[in-house]
Design a protein around this motif. Structure first.
Motif, PDB file in Angstrom:
ATOM      1  N   GLY A  98      75.142  23.164 142.677  1.00  0.00           N
ATOM      2  CA  GLY A  98      76.604  23.183 142.568  1.00  0.00           C
ATOM      3  C   GLY A  98      77.030  24.353 142.118  1.00  0.00           C
ATOM      4  N   GLU A  99      77.785  24.314 141.078  1.00  0.00           N
ATOM      5  CA  GLU A  99      78.530  25.472 140.213  1.00  0.00           C
ATOM      6  C   GLU A  99      77.598  26.038 138.965  1.00  0.00           C
ATOM      7  OE1 GLU A  99      80.858  27.814 141.367  1.00  0.00           O
ATOM      8  OE2 GLU A  99      80.385  26.520 143.253  1.00  0.00           O
ATOM      9  N   GLU A 100      76.175  25.828 138.941  1.00  0.00           N
ATOM     10  CA  GLU A 100      75.402  26.001 137.676  1.00  0.00           C
ATOM     11  C   GLU A 100      73.967  26.509 138.236  1.00  0.00           C
ATOM     12  OE1 GLU A 100      75.148  23.048 134.804  1.00  0.00           O
ATOM     13  OE2 GLU A 100      74.313  21.714 136.112  1.00  0.00           O
ATOM     14  N   LEU A 101      73.293  27.186 137.581  1.00  0.00           N
ATOM     15  CA  LEU A 101      72.102  27.380 137.775  1.00  0.00           C
ATOM     16  C   LEU A 101      71.140  26.537 136.845  1.00  0.00           C
ATOM     17  CD1 LEU A 101      72.450  31.088 137.747  1.00  0.00           C
ATOM     18  CD2 LEU A 101      71.999  29.834 139.635  1.00  0.00           C
ATOM     19  N   VAL A 102      70.214  26.191 137.206  1.00  0.00           N
ATOM     20  CA  VAL A 102      68.985  25.139 136.646  1.00  0.00           C
ATOM     21  C   VAL A 102      67.696  25.926 136.476  1.00  0.00           C
ATOM     22  CG1 VAL A 102      68.025  22.770 136.270  1.00  0.00           C
ATOM     23  CG2 VAL A 102      70.356  23.105 137.196  1.00  0.00           C
ATOM     24  N   LEU A 103      67.277  26.047 135.443  1.00  0.00           N
ATOM     25  CA  LEU A 103      65.863  26.698 135.215  1.00  0.00           C
ATOM     26  C   LEU A 103      64.773  26.211 136.473  1.00  0.00           C
ATOM     27  CD1 LEU A 103      64.099  28.535 133.489  1.00  0.00           C
ATOM     28  CD2 LEU A 103      63.427  26.732 132.114  1.00  0.00           C
ATOM     29  N   GLY A 104      64.126  26.924 136.977  1.00  0.00           N
ATOM     30  CA  GLY A 104      63.088  26.686 137.876  1.00  0.00           C
ATOM     31  C   GLY A 104      61.872  27.538 137.324  1.00  0.00           C
ATOM     32  N   PRO A 105      60.603  27.566 138.188  1.00  0.00           N
ATOM     33  CA  PRO A 105      59.528  28.210 137.762  1.00  0.00           C
ATOM     34  C   PRO A 105      59.758  29.555 136.910  1.00  0.00           C
ATOM     35  CG  PRO A 105      59.311  27.146 140.072  1.00  0.00           C
ATOM     36  CD  PRO A 105      60.783  27.396 139.607  1.00  0.00           C
ATOM     37  N   PHE A 106      58.951  29.958 136.091  1.00  0.00           N
ATOM     38  CA  PHE A 106      59.067  31.165 135.483  1.00  0.00           C
ATOM     39  C   PHE A 106      57.825  31.410 134.542  1.00  0.00           C
ATOM     40  CE2 PHE A 106      60.325  28.176 132.112  1.00  0.00           C
ATOM     41  CZ  PHE A 106      59.820  28.654 131.013  1.00  0.00           C
ATOM     42  N   GLN A 107      57.720  32.530 134.089  1.00  0.00           N
ATOM     43  CA  GLN A 107      56.778  33.096 133.159  1.00  0.00           C
ATOM     44  C   GLN A 107      57.303  33.660 132.073  1.00  0.00           C
ATOM     45  OE1 GLN A 107      52.982  33.324 133.929  1.00  0.00           O
ATOM     46  NE2 GLN A 107      53.939  31.631 135.131  1.00  0.00           N
ATOM     47  N   GLY A 108      57.037  33.440 130.725  1.00  0.00           N
ATOM     48  CA  GLY A 108      57.712  34.184 129.699  1.00  0.00           C
ATOM     49  C   GLY A 108      57.950  32.932 128.666  1.00  0.00           C
ATOM     50  N   LYS A 109      58.853  33.228 127.561  1.00  0.00           N
ATOM     51  CA  LYS A 109      59.119  32.365 126.384  1.00  0.00           C
ATOM     52  C   LYS A 109      60.240  31.173 126.746  1.00  0.00           C
ATOM     53  CE  LYS A 109      58.944  35.961 122.770  1.00  0.00           C
ATOM     54  NZ  LYS A 109      59.697  36.276 121.636  1.00  0.00           N
ATOM     55  N   LEU A 110      60.198  30.328 126.397  1.00  0.00           N
ATOM     56  CA  LEU A 110      61.276  29.166 126.635  1.00  0.00           C
ATOM     57  C   LEU A 110      62.547  29.681 127.019  1.00  0.00           C
ATOM     58  CD1 LEU A 110      60.488  26.663 123.961  1.00  0.00           C
ATOM     59  CD2 LEU A 110      59.765  26.409 126.451  1.00  0.00           C
ATOM     60  N   ALA A 111      63.133  29.263 128.085  1.00  0.00           N
ATOM     61  CA  ALA A 111      64.522  29.913 128.423  1.00  0.00           C
ATOM     62  C   ALA A 111      65.685  28.762 128.418  1.00  0.00           C
ATOM     63  CB  ALA A 111      64.439  30.049 129.977  1.00  0.00           C
ATOM     64  N   CYS A 112      66.756  29.432 128.665  1.00  0.00           N
ATOM     65  CA  CYS A 112      67.894  28.626 128.852  1.00  0.00           C
ATOM     66  C   CYS A 112      67.761  27.531 130.058  1.00  0.00           C
ATOM     67  CB  CYS A 112      69.140  29.361 129.200  1.00  0.00           C
ATOM     68  SG  CYS A 112      69.517  30.605 127.685  1.00  0.00           S
ATOM     69  N   VAL A 113      68.212  26.166 129.894  1.00  0.00           N
ATOM     70  CA  VAL A 113      67.896  25.272 131.093  1.00  0.00           C
ATOM     71  C   VAL A 113      69.044  25.417 131.979  1.00  0.00           C
ATOM     72  CG1 VAL A 113      67.572  23.154 131.605  1.00  0.00           C
ATOM     73  CG2 VAL A 113      66.408  24.000 129.678  1.00  0.00           C
ATOM     74  N   ARG A 114      70.505  25.534 131.733  1.00  0.00           N
ATOM     75  CA  ARG A 114      71.430  25.402 132.581  1.00  0.00           C
ATOM     76  C   ARG A 114      72.405  26.686 132.056  1.00  0.00           C
ATOM     77  NH1 ARG A 114      71.778  20.775 135.351  1.00  0.00           N
ATOM     78  NH2 ARG A 114      70.050  19.312 134.563  1.00  0.00           N
ATOM     79  N   ILE A 115      72.622  27.063 133.335  1.00  0.00           N
ATOM     80  CA  ILE A 115      73.705  28.459 133.016  1.00  0.00           C
ATOM     81  C   ILE A 115      74.660  28.090 133.991  1.00  0.00           C
ATOM     82  CG2 ILE A 115      74.088  30.939 133.205  1.00  0.00           C
ATOM     83  CD1 ILE A 115      71.010  31.144 132.643  1.00  0.00           C
ATOM     84  N   PRO A 116      76.079  28.249 133.646  1.00  0.00           N
ATOM     85  CA  PRO A 116      77.314  27.983 134.612  1.00  0.00           C
ATOM     86  C   PRO A 116      77.302  29.277 135.123  1.00  0.00           C
ATOM     87  CG  PRO A 116      77.888  27.487 132.210  1.00  0.00           C
ATOM     88  CD  PRO A 116      76.500  28.079 132.289  1.00  0.00           C
TER      89      PRO A 116
END
Length: 172
Positions: free
Chosen positions: A66-84
């Motif tokens: 939709g109009e937001e981004l949702v965390l997908g596969p990554f490497q590193g420290k914990l991350a923000c889960v949802r970003i408008p």
């Protein structure tokens, strides 16, 4: 084929950086040979980048929903889960569907500090048939870590990923 940080230690000059990205492109092609699964490919790409490109503290995907981004596969420290789409460097990339190469994230209006150690950021849109599927986000603790050579190198690697991936296999 080895995927070590040492493969990319000499990125100090434009010719060395171009050679490093040529090697990354070859490694990307090798990783995806015969594999089309979306989740597997995004996870492998994140791991490949994080473990071969120096100066990173995060590398991964945010999936367009939709109009937001949702965390997908990554490497590193914990991350923000949802970003408008209206917030942060990743949101700006998704909103404009253009590369965001930020030398100083602390000077970026609306920057979201998921990791306070990050100083610079590069975010590239992943477009498939003109549709935004994801953004690929790279964070670095080094100021001004990314430049035009990095943009070109990651765009080429993402093109290989996009062509090798069955995007319908991903939820969304």
């Amino acid at each position: 084929m080895s995927f070590e940080h040492s493969d990319f230690l000499d990125m100090s000059s434009p010719p060395a950086k171009q050679a490093a990205y040529a090697q990354l492109l070859a490694q990307t092609r090798a990783v995806f040979e015969g594999e089309r699964d979306g989740l597997a490919n995004l996870a492998q790409f994140s791991a490949l980048i994080f473990n071969t490109v120096p100066g990173l503290n995060w590398a991964g995907f945010y999936m367009a929903r939709g109009e937001e981004l949702v965390l997908g596969p990554f490497q590193g420290k914990l991350a923000c889960v949802r970003i408008p789409f209206s917030r942060g460097v990743c949101g700006a990339c998704a909103r404009t569907r253009s590369v965001q190469c930020i030398e100083d994230v602390h000077a970026f209006p609306g920057h979201i500090a998921c990791d306070s150690a990050s100083a610079s950021e590069l975010v590239l849109p992943v477009l498939v048939d003109g549709q935004l599927k994801a953004v690929f986000d790279l964070d670095s603790p080094l100021p001004a870590r990314f430049d035009a050579d990095d943009v070109r190198g990651f765009e080429a690697a993402l093109a290989v990923l996009s062509a090798a991936t069955d995007w319908a296999s991903l939820p969304g």
